[in-house]
Design a protein around this motif. Sequence first.
Motif, PDB file in Angstrom:
ATOM      1  N   MET A   1       0.841  -1.168   0.000  1.00  0.00           N
ATOM      2  CA  MET A   1       0.000   0.000   0.000  1.00  0.00           C
ATOM      3  C   MET A   1       0.892   1.238   0.000  1.00  0.00           C
ATOM      4  SD  MET A   1      -2.792   1.344   2.719  1.00  0.00           S
ATOM      5  CE  MET A   1      -1.611   1.466   3.999  1.00  0.00           C
ATOM      6  N   THR A   2       0.503   2.225  -0.782  1.00  0.00           N
ATOM      7  CA  THR A   2       1.256   3.459  -0.908  1.00  0.00           C
ATOM      8  C   THR A   2       0.376   4.627  -0.481  1.00  0.00           C
ATOM      9  OG1 THR A   2       2.387   2.514  -2.817  1.00  0.00           O
ATOM     10  CG2 THR A   2       2.596   4.872  -2.494  1.00  0.00           C
ATOM     11  N   THR A   3       0.940   5.559   0.275  1.00  0.00           N
ATOM     12  CA  THR A   3       0.221   6.761   0.680  1.00  0.00           C
ATOM     13  C   THR A   3       0.831   7.960  -0.028  1.00  0.00           C
ATOM     14  OG1 THR A   3      -0.250   5.822   2.849  1.00  0.00           O
ATOM     15  CG2 THR A   3      -0.497   8.197   2.616  1.00  0.00           C
ATOM     16  N   TYR A   4      -0.019   8.729  -0.702  1.00  0.00           N
ATOM     17  CA  TYR A   4       0.411   9.934  -1.389  1.00  0.00           C
ATOM     18  C   TYR A   4      -0.157  11.133  -0.639  1.00  0.00           C
ATOM     19  CZ  TYR A   4       1.471   6.788  -5.250  1.00  0.00           C
ATOM     20  OH  TYR A   4       1.980   5.772  -6.017  1.00  0.00           O
ATOM     21  N   TYR A   5       0.666  12.139  -0.411  1.00  0.00           N
ATOM     22  CA  TYR A   5       0.230  13.345   0.277  1.00  0.00           C
ATOM     23  C   TYR A   5       0.119  14.487  -0.719  1.00  0.00           C
ATOM     24  CZ  TYR A   5       1.024  10.876   4.603  1.00  0.00           C
ATOM     25  OH  TYR A   5       0.962   9.970   5.629  1.00  0.00           O
ATOM     26  N   CYS A   6      -0.981  15.214  -0.641  1.00  0.00           N
ATOM     27  CA  CYS A   6      -1.256  16.329  -1.533  1.00  0.00           C
ATOM     28  C   CYS A   6      -1.336  17.613  -0.711  1.00  0.00           C
ATOM     29  CB  CYS A   6      -2.579  16.107  -2.254  1.00  0.00           C
ATOM     30  SG  CYS A   6      -2.649  14.552  -3.160  1.00  0.00           S
ATOM     31  N   GLU A  10      -8.857  18.930  -2.258  1.00  0.00           N
ATOM     32  CA  GLU A  10      -9.364  18.927  -3.632  1.00  0.00           C
ATOM     33  C   GLU A  10      -8.392  18.221  -4.571  1.00  0.00           C
ATOM     34  OE1 GLU A  10      -9.178  21.758  -1.772  1.00  0.00           O
ATOM     35  OE2 GLU A  10     -11.308  21.921  -1.283  1.00  0.00           O
ATOM     36  N   GLU A  11      -7.102  18.471  -4.380  1.00  0.00           N
ATOM     37  CA  GLU A  11      -6.094  17.800  -5.208  1.00  0.00           C
ATOM     38  C   GLU A  11      -6.087  16.295  -4.930  1.00  0.00           C
ATOM     39  OE1 GLU A  11      -1.277  17.704  -6.023  1.00  0.00           O
ATOM     40  OE2 GLU A  11      -2.086  19.126  -4.587  1.00  0.00           O
ATOM     41  N   ALA A  12      -6.242  15.920  -3.669  1.00  0.00           N
ATOM     42  CA  ALA A  12      -6.295  14.501  -3.308  1.00  0.00           C
ATOM     43  C   ALA A  12      -7.494  13.825  -3.965  1.00  0.00           C
ATOM     44  CB  ALA A  12      -6.347  14.346  -1.791  1.00  0.00           C
ATOM     45  N   LEU A  13      -8.634  14.506  -3.970  1.00  0.00           N
ATOM     46  CA  LEU A  13      -9.831  13.961  -4.608  1.00  0.00           C
ATOM     47  C   LEU A  13      -9.627  13.809  -6.111  1.00  0.00           C
ATOM     48  CD1 LEU A  13     -12.777  13.077  -4.653  1.00  0.00           C
ATOM     49  CD2 LEU A  13     -13.412  15.499  -4.745  1.00  0.00           C
ATOM     50  N   ARG A  14      -9.039  14.804  -6.745  1.00  0.00           N
ATOM     51  CA  ARG A  14      -8.797  14.751  -8.188  1.00  0.00           C
ATOM     52  C   ARG A  14      -7.893  13.567  -8.540  1.00  0.00           C
ATOM     53  NH1 ARG A  14      -4.651  16.499 -10.941  1.00  0.00           N
ATOM     54  NH2 ARG A  14      -3.858  17.769  -9.235  1.00  0.00           N
ATOM     55  N   ARG A  15      -6.828  13.376  -7.762  1.00  0.00           N
ATOM     56  CA  ARG A  15      -5.906  12.274  -8.031  1.00  0.00           C
ATOM     57  C   ARG A  15      -6.559  10.925  -7.754  1.00  0.00           C
ATOM     58  NH1 ARG A  15      -0.177  13.613  -5.496  1.00  0.00           N
ATOM     59  NH2 ARG A  15       0.304  11.715  -6.647  1.00  0.00           N
ATOM     60  N   VAL A  47      -7.219  -2.104   0.089  1.00  0.00           N
ATOM     61  CA  VAL A  47      -6.679  -0.775  -0.178  1.00  0.00           C
ATOM     62  C   VAL A  47      -5.302  -0.926  -0.820  1.00  0.00           C
ATOM     63  CG1 VAL A  47      -5.913   1.387   0.856  1.00  0.00           C
ATOM     64  CG2 VAL A  47      -7.926   0.238   1.769  1.00  0.00           C
ATOM     65  N   ILE A  48      -5.123  -0.294  -1.981  1.00  0.00           N
ATOM     66  CA  ILE A  48      -3.823  -0.362  -2.644  1.00  0.00           C
ATOM     67  C   ILE A  48      -3.114   0.990  -2.629  1.00  0.00           C
ATOM     68  CG2 ILE A  48      -4.387  -2.325  -4.098  1.00  0.00           C
ATOM     69  CD1 ILE A  48      -4.832  -0.297  -6.404  1.00  0.00           C
ATOM     70  N   GLU A  49      -3.884   2.095  -2.515  1.00  0.00           N
ATOM     71  CA  GLU A  49      -3.303   3.432  -2.459  1.00  0.00           C
ATOM     72  C   GLU A  49      -4.165   4.310  -1.560  1.00  0.00           C
ATOM     73  OE1 GLU A  49      -3.028   5.142  -6.352  1.00  0.00           O
ATOM     74  OE2 GLU A  49      -1.725   3.559  -7.097  1.00  0.00           O
ATOM     75  N   GLN A  50      -3.535   5.315  -0.955  1.00  0.00           N
ATOM     76  CA  GLN A  50      -4.253   6.304  -0.163  1.00  0.00           C
ATOM     77  C   GLN A  50      -3.785   7.686  -0.578  1.00  0.00           C
ATOM     78  OE1 GLN A  50      -3.250   5.307   3.876  1.00  0.00           O
ATOM     79  NE2 GLN A  50      -4.969   3.921   4.060  1.00  0.00           N
ATOM     80  N   TYR A  51      -4.707   8.643  -0.582  1.00  0.00           N
ATOM     81  CA  TYR A  51      -4.394  10.033  -0.881  1.00  0.00           C
ATOM     82  C   TYR A  51      -4.892  10.869   0.289  1.00  0.00           C
ATOM     83  CZ  TYR A  51      -3.574   8.480  -5.646  1.00  0.00           C
ATOM     84  OH  TYR A  51      -3.078   7.829  -6.753  1.00  0.00           O
ATOM     85  N   SER A  52      -4.008  11.691   0.844  1.00  0.00           N
ATOM     86  CA  SER A  52      -4.366  12.513   1.993  1.00  0.00           C
ATOM     87  C   SER A  52      -3.691  13.874   1.860  1.00  0.00           C
ATOM     88  CB  SER A  52      -3.937  11.827   3.292  1.00  0.00           C
ATOM     89  OG  SER A  52      -4.379  12.579   4.395  1.00  0.00           O
ATOM     90  N   VAL A  53      -3.993  14.756   2.823  1.00  0.00           N
ATOM     91  CA  VAL A  53      -3.445  16.112   2.822  1.00  0.00           C
ATOM     92  C   VAL A  53      -2.255  16.172   3.761  1.00  0.00           C
ATOM     93  CG1 VAL A  53      -3.955  18.524   3.332  1.00  0.00           C
ATOM     94  CG2 VAL A  53      -5.722  17.054   2.352  1.00  0.00           C
ATOM     95  N   ILE A  54      -1.190  16.797   3.306  1.00  0.00           N
ATOM     96  CA  ILE A  54      -0.014  16.986   4.146  1.00  0.00           C
ATOM     97  C   ILE A  54      -0.250  18.211   5.034  1.00  0.00           C
ATOM     98  CG2 ILE A  54       1.262  18.415   2.509  1.00  0.00           C
ATOM     99  CD1 ILE A  54       3.759  16.787   3.381  1.00  0.00           C
ATOM    100  N   GLU A  55       0.110  18.102   6.297  1.00  0.00           N
ATOM    101  CA  GLU A  55      -0.111  19.188   7.258  1.00  0.00           C
ATOM    102  C   GLU A  55       1.146  20.002   7.459  1.00  0.00           C
ATOM    103  OE1 GLU A  55      -3.040  19.927   8.678  1.00  0.00           O
ATOM    104  OE2 GLU A  55      -4.012  18.257   7.625  1.00  0.00           O
ATOM    105  N   GLY A  56       0.989  21.190   7.980  1.00  0.00           N
ATOM    106  CA  GLY A  56       2.116  21.997   8.383  1.00  0.00           C
ATOM    107  C   GLY A  56       2.754  22.807   7.283  1.00  0.00           C
TER     108      GLY A  56
END
Length: 61
Positions: A1-6, A10-15, A47-56
Amino acid sequence: MTTYYCHSLEEALRRAKKAGKRPGCFYGGIVMRSGKKGFAIYRDGKVIEQYSVIEGRPPVW
């Protein structure tokens, strides 16, 4: 599983929508263990991929 941070949800949803169009895949909203909202890509019920928002990080204007 891979996690991508956006940079934004909105960008996470688009991807996630784009990745969910692959054959045999679909996407759905999730809440990660850290409490962040995001989206997951599923294949064969796993679950093979996750897209979330990077904080900070301040937004780029």
